[in-house]
Design a protein around this motif. Structure first.
Motif, PDB file in Angstrom:
ATOM      1  N   ASP A 269       0.935  -1.146  -0.097  1.00 14.04           N
ATOM      2  CA  ASP A 269      -0.052   0.022   0.067  1.00 14.04           C
ATOM      3  C   ASP A 269       0.910   1.224   0.068  1.00 14.04           C
ATOM      4  OD1 ASP A 269      -1.996   1.870   0.216  1.00 14.04           O
ATOM      5  OD2 ASP A 269      -3.038   0.565   1.697  1.00 14.04           O
ATOM      6  N   ASP A 270       0.762   2.211  -0.882  1.00 11.33           N
ATOM      7  CA  ASP A 270       1.360   3.355  -1.048  1.00 11.33           C
ATOM      8  C   ASP A 270       0.960   4.445  -0.382  1.00 11.33           C
ATOM      9  OD1 ASP A 270      -0.559   3.317  -3.054  1.00 11.33           O
ATOM     10  OD2 ASP A 270       0.220   4.824  -4.159  1.00 11.33           O
ATOM     11  N   ARG A 271      -0.382   4.195   0.352  1.00 12.85           N
ATOM     12  CA  ARG A 271      -0.946   5.421   1.037  1.00 12.85           C
ATOM     13  C   ARG A 271      -0.524   5.377   2.620  1.00 12.85           C
ATOM     14  NH1 ARG A 271      -6.519   3.097  -0.435  1.00 12.85           N
ATOM     15  NH2 ARG A 271      -5.681   1.445   0.036  1.00 12.85           N
ATOM     16  N   LEU A 272       0.653   5.964   2.733  1.00 11.07           N
ATOM     17  CA  LEU A 272       1.252   5.809   4.091  1.00 11.07           C
ATOM     18  C   LEU A 272       0.727   6.365   5.223  1.00 11.07           C
ATOM     19  CD1 LEU A 272       5.119   6.762   2.984  1.00 11.07           C
ATOM     20  CD2 LEU A 272       3.760   4.470   2.930  1.00 11.07           C
ATOM     21  N   GLU A 273      -0.371   7.550   4.944  1.00  5.13           N
ATOM     22  CA  GLU A 273      -1.012   8.117   6.007  1.00  5.13           C
ATOM     23  C   GLU A 273      -1.878   7.202   6.589  1.00  5.13           C
ATOM     24  OE1 GLU A 273      -3.291   8.690   1.827  1.00  5.13           O
ATOM     25  OE2 GLU A 273      -1.298   8.562   2.646  1.00  5.13           O
ATOM     26  N   HIS A 274      -2.252   6.125   6.133  1.00  9.79           N
ATOM     27  CA  HIS A 274      -2.931   5.239   6.761  1.00  9.79           C
ATOM     28  C   HIS A 274      -2.396   4.022   7.676  1.00  9.79           C
ATOM     29  CE1 HIS A 274      -6.155   6.348   4.421  1.00  9.79           C
ATOM     30  NE2 HIS A 274      -5.977   5.701   3.274  1.00  9.79           N
ATOM     31  N   TYR A 275      -0.868   4.190   7.468  1.00 10.40           N
ATOM     32  CA  TYR A 275      -0.191   3.438   8.479  1.00 10.40           C
ATOM     33  C   TYR A 275       0.856   4.201   9.352  1.00 10.40           C
ATOM     34  CZ  TYR A 275      -1.804   0.128   5.126  1.00 10.40           C
ATOM     35  OH  TYR A 275      -3.023  -0.628   4.210  1.00 10.40           O
ATOM     36  N   HIS A 277       1.988   4.130  12.371  1.00  8.57           N
ATOM     37  CA  HIS A 277       2.616   3.229  13.246  1.00  8.57           C
ATOM     38  C   HIS A 277       3.590   2.102  12.600  1.00  8.57           C
ATOM     39  CE1 HIS A 277      -1.015   0.995  11.791  1.00  8.57           C
ATOM     40  NE2 HIS A 277      -0.136  -0.279  12.369  1.00  8.57           N
ATOM     41  N   LEU A 278       3.658   2.139  11.200  1.00 13.12           N
ATOM     42  CA  LEU A 278       4.671   1.202  10.531  1.00 13.12           C
ATOM     43  C   LEU A 278       5.696   1.918   9.827  1.00 13.12           C
ATOM     44  CD1 LEU A 278       1.936  -1.511   9.081  1.00 13.12           C
ATOM     45  CD2 LEU A 278       3.518  -1.499  11.002  1.00 13.12           C
ATOM     46  N   PRO A 279       6.871   1.333   9.873  1.00 11.79           N
ATOM     47  CA  PRO A 279       7.831   1.846   8.855  1.00 11.79           C
ATOM     48  C   PRO A 279       7.743   1.789   7.608  1.00 11.79           C
ATOM     49  CG  PRO A 279       8.668  -0.242  10.016  1.00 11.79           C
ATOM     50  CD  PRO A 279       7.417   0.157  10.660  1.00 11.79           C
ATOM     51  N   ALA A 280       8.028   2.846   6.775  1.00 18.43           N
ATOM     52  CA  ALA A 280       7.709   2.581   5.396  1.00 18.43           C
ATOM     53  C   ALA A 280       9.117   2.111   4.529  1.00 18.43           C
ATOM     54  CB  ALA A 280       7.171   3.721   4.732  1.00 18.43           C
ATOM     55  N   GLY A 281       8.994   1.125   3.469  1.00 17.85           N
ATOM     56  CA  GLY A 281      10.016   0.997   2.595  1.00 17.85           C
ATOM     57  C   GLY A 281      10.014   1.528   1.374  1.00 17.85           C
ATOM     58  N   GLY A 282      10.474   0.723   0.356  1.00 17.79           N
ATOM     59  CA  GLY A 282      10.406   1.262  -0.879  1.00 17.79           C
ATOM     60  C   GLY A 282      11.233   0.603  -2.028  1.00 17.79           C
ATOM     61  N   ASN A 283      11.102   0.837  -3.263  1.00 20.35           N
ATOM     62  CA  ASN A 283      11.928   0.084  -4.193  1.00 20.35           C
ATOM     63  C   ASN A 283      12.589   1.182  -5.236  1.00 20.35           C
ATOM     64  OD1 ASN A 283       9.874   1.406  -5.500  1.00 20.35           O
ATOM     65  ND2 ASN A 283       8.953  -0.404  -6.332  1.00 20.35           N
ATOM     66  N   GLY A 284      12.739   2.495  -4.644  1.00 18.93           N
ATOM     67  CA  GLY A 284      13.566   3.433  -5.521  1.00 18.93           C
ATOM     68  C   GLY A 284      12.644   4.387  -6.383  1.00 18.93           C
ATOM     69  N   ARG A 285      11.335   3.778  -6.617  1.00 15.78           N
ATOM     70  CA  ARG A 285      10.255   4.662  -7.336  1.00 15.78           C
ATOM     71  C   ARG A 285       9.030   4.856  -6.464  1.00 15.78           C
ATOM     72  NH1 ARG A 285       7.496   1.223 -12.614  1.00 15.78           N
ATOM     73  NH2 ARG A 285       5.784   2.839 -12.991  1.00 15.78           N
ATOM     74  N   HIS A 286       8.415   3.938  -5.452  1.00 10.85           N
ATOM     75  CA  HIS A 286       7.483   4.217  -4.728  1.00 10.85           C
ATOM     76  C   HIS A 286       7.890   4.112  -3.377  1.00 10.85           C
ATOM     77  CE1 HIS A 286       5.141   4.126  -8.534  1.00 10.85           C
ATOM     78  NE2 HIS A 286       4.307   4.960  -7.723  1.00 10.85           N
ATOM     79  N   ARG A 287       7.250   4.747  -2.399  1.00 15.79           N
ATOM     80  CA  ARG A 287       7.374   4.356  -0.837  1.00 15.79           C
ATOM     81  C   ARG A 287       6.310   3.768  -0.664  1.00 15.79           C
ATOM     82  NH1 ARG A 287      11.178   5.851   2.424  1.00 15.79           N
ATOM     83  NH2 ARG A 287       9.713   5.990   4.085  1.00 15.79           N
ATOM     84  N   TYR A 288       6.231   2.489   0.129  1.00 16.24           N
ATOM     85  CA  TYR A 288       4.833   1.945   0.660  1.00 16.24           C
ATOM     86  C   TYR A 288       5.270   1.023   1.753  1.00 16.24           C
ATOM     87  CZ  TYR A 288       7.437  -1.505  -2.040  1.00 16.24           C
ATOM     88  OH  TYR A 288       8.578  -2.718  -2.509  1.00 16.24           O
ATOM     89  N   VAL A 289       4.277   0.464   2.386  1.00 15.70           N
ATOM     90  CA  VAL A 289       4.435  -0.481   3.375  1.00 15.70           C
ATOM     91  C   VAL A 289       3.691  -1.797   3.039  1.00 15.70           C
ATOM     92  CG1 VAL A 289       3.800   1.309   5.261  1.00 15.70           C
ATOM     93  CG2 VAL A 289       2.053   0.107   4.126  1.00 15.70           C
ATOM     94  N   ASP A 290       4.622  -2.760   3.559  1.00 10.33           N
ATOM     95  CA  ASP A 290       4.110  -4.184   3.199  1.00 10.33           C
ATOM     96  C   ASP A 290       3.504  -4.867   4.194  1.00 10.33           C
ATOM     97  OD1 ASP A 290       4.133  -7.076   3.037  1.00 10.33           O
ATOM     98  OD2 ASP A 290       6.301  -7.093   1.894  1.00 10.33           O
ATOM     99  N   VAL A 291       2.315  -5.324   4.330  1.00  8.17           N
ATOM    100  CA  VAL A 291       1.376  -5.446   5.647  1.00  8.17           C
ATOM    101  C   VAL A 291       0.748  -6.918   5.315  1.00  8.17           C
ATOM    102  CG1 VAL A 291       1.041  -3.243   6.376  1.00  8.17           C
ATOM    103  CG2 VAL A 291      -0.596  -4.259   5.128  1.00  8.17           C
ATOM    104  N   GLU A 292       0.270  -7.721   6.242  1.00  7.81           N
ATOM    105  CA  GLU A 292      -0.401  -8.859   6.109  1.00  7.81           C
ATOM    106  C   GLU A 292      -1.684  -8.597   5.708  1.00  7.81           C
ATOM    107  OE1 GLU A 292       0.687  -7.683   8.917  1.00  7.81           O
ATOM    108  OE2 GLU A 292       2.310  -9.316   9.876  1.00  7.81           O
TER     109      GLU A 292
END
Length: 484
Positions: A269-275, A277-292
């Motif tokens: 999910d690239d909508r970081l405002e919803h997370y 409490h979670l650290p965000a990662g990325g791939n150099g093109r987008h920042r996103y979180v990886d959640v269950e």
């Protein structure tokens, strides 16, 4: 006309959670943490459950304290007990580890060193037929070479690919040494069976990860050639074509095992405002979180049955299932169910790896009974009736409990709505079922719980093409394999 042969009855297999992984200079041993190391009586309890095949550790890190010096005292006693009770072991040599202190997953000598240890194990136990030299190599490579959680704590595609290829080369070299002692020895290769869902902006990343999840299977089966979709990625990450050629020249695994967990399906999910409490990662093109995905998708997730029947790659039935609804609606004649279903991957229980870790309750009773096609309500009712009669929840009340986790969103309180999922229904097949808001919110309302959507505008007609494209990879599944 010849009669159709009756399929062999499914076997019930089990296992012991035996991870020994390294974090910094410290080794974390699940056999000690769970208490199984000091409880030989667990083997009698496992046999009493009706299990006949058990994944059991003769781990490299626990046995070879210094190069070439082996202490087989503990596995000698345990394998003798297994043999006395008529249990067939699947001997594991590395389980989410990186080997003893004198090597690691990036060491060019790792395959040769593991092969030497495997040969010593085969000579010590020449009656053992089933081996898993390396458990879940792709998962271990991700955590050690891509995420940096486990030793050697690297975070690059090059380290991930080298760790993965080294483990596959080590698996083949280990089986070659084992078969010099026992020509009939068989390789049981296991890997996580999951999938990746994503918002429309991250569809390209989800497609890449969904292709990458089969890489350990493809490497060991000799499928990675110049036409393989991951070939360019491996070569660009520094893997020599000679290594891939070696992997193509060896026999494939005799049995593939799919380990399916409740957290195996991920959501990007690239909508970081919803997370927050979670650290965000990325791939150099987008920042996103990886959640269950199970935490943000209230219904419609792909479960084990759907993943096994994906047209992309046929895989075996899952050998291990952890918490969560399995949704395995199949008959005994299903061609994917060849040998066995594992009733528990951590029969004596296990602990997480935090200093004051929480424990998972040991299995008390197992029953191998595949549900018949009598409808979801009937199956769910039977599960509930069995759960109310089961003694384990009452025995477990004195054990430490983790505080109940909330799905993301506002903290609970009077008048606060429960946040079910983000504004896009990530698991809804394009063009199937009711509209996304109805499908998304129908589950909580049926159970009498309030629910709301974060961004209802995401379901409006301008977003429909993007949503359809984002989940078109699921629309290719046959209708019979979708969760209803």
């Amino acid at each position: 006309m010849e009669p159709t042969p009756t399929p062999a009855p499914l076997e019930l297999w089990g296992g012991v959670e035996c991870t020994v992984n390294r974090v910094g200079d410290r080794f974390h041993d699940q056999l000690v943490a769970s208490g199984h190391h000091h409880r030989p009586g667990d083997i009698d309890a496992i046999a009493d459950l009706g299990v006949r095949v058990v994944r059991y550790p003769v781990l490299w890190e626990r046995t070879e304290r210094s190069p070439g010096c082996h202490d087989f005292a503990w596995p000698d006693r345990r394998l003798a007990l297994l043999r006395a009770r008529g249990l067939t072991p699947i001997v594991g040599l590395v389980h989410h580890g990186s080997g003893p202190r004198h090597t690691d997953l990036l060491d060019p000598e790792f395959p040769r060193l593991l092969a030497g240890f495997a040969g010593a194990v085969a000579r010590r136990y020449p009656w053992v037929e089933l081996y898993t030299p390396v458990n879940e190599p792709l998962t271990t490579a991700r955590f050690s070479g891509l995420y940096g959680h486990w030793y050697p704590h690297h975070r690059s595609d090059a380290s991930f690919c080298r760790a993965l290829v080294n483990q596959c080369l080590a698996t083949q070299a280990a089986m070659r040494e084992i078969r010099r002692v026992h020509p009939g020895a068989r390789l049981v290769h296991t890997e996580d069976l999951g999938a990746v869902l994503a918002t429309p902006a991250l569809l390209y990343q989800a497609q890449f990860e969904n292709e990458r999840r089969f890489l350990s299977h493809d490497l060991l089966c000799g499928r990675v050639d110049r036409e393989h979709p991951m070939y360019a990625y491996l070569r660009g990450s520094g893997i020599a074509d000679d290594d891939l050629a070696v992997l193509r020249d060896h026999p494939p695994p005799d049995l593939l095992g799919a380990n399916h967990y409740i957290t195996s399906v991920r959501f990007l999910d690239d909508r970081l405002e919803h997370y927050p409490h979670l650290p965000a990662g990325g791939n150099g093109r987008h920042r996103y979180v990886d959640v269950e995905a199970v935490r943000v998708c209230d219904d419609g997730m792909p479960w084990a049955y759907e993943l096994l029947h994906e047209p992309r790659r046929p895989l075996p039935a899952p050998r291990r299932r952890h918490r969560g609804p399995p949704r395995l609606r199949r008959r005994r004649a299903d061609p994917l169910v060849r040998r066995a279903v594992a009733g528990g991957g951590a029969l004596p229980g296990h602990r997480d790896r935090r200093p004051r870790g929480h424990c998972v309750v040991a299995v008390r009773r197992l029953r191998l009974a595949l549900p018949r096609d009598r409808g979801d309500r009937s199956i769910r009712a039977r599960r509930l009736r069995r759960a109310r009669r089961h003694p384990a929840p009452h025995r477990a009340r004195a054990l430490p409990r983790r505080p109940r986790r909330r799905t993301r969103g506002s903290p609970p309180g009077p008048g606060r709505a429960r946040l079910v999922a983000p504004g896009v229904a990530p698991a809804l097949p394009a063009g199937a079922g009711p509209s996304p808001p109805q499908r998304l919110l129908s589950g909580p309302h049926r159970r009498g719980r309030p629910a709301r959507s974060v961004n209802p505008c995401a379901y409006s007609s301008p977003a429909a093409p993007a949503t359809s494209a984002a989940w078109s990879w699921r629309s290719s599944w046959p209708p019979a394999t979708r969760s209803q």
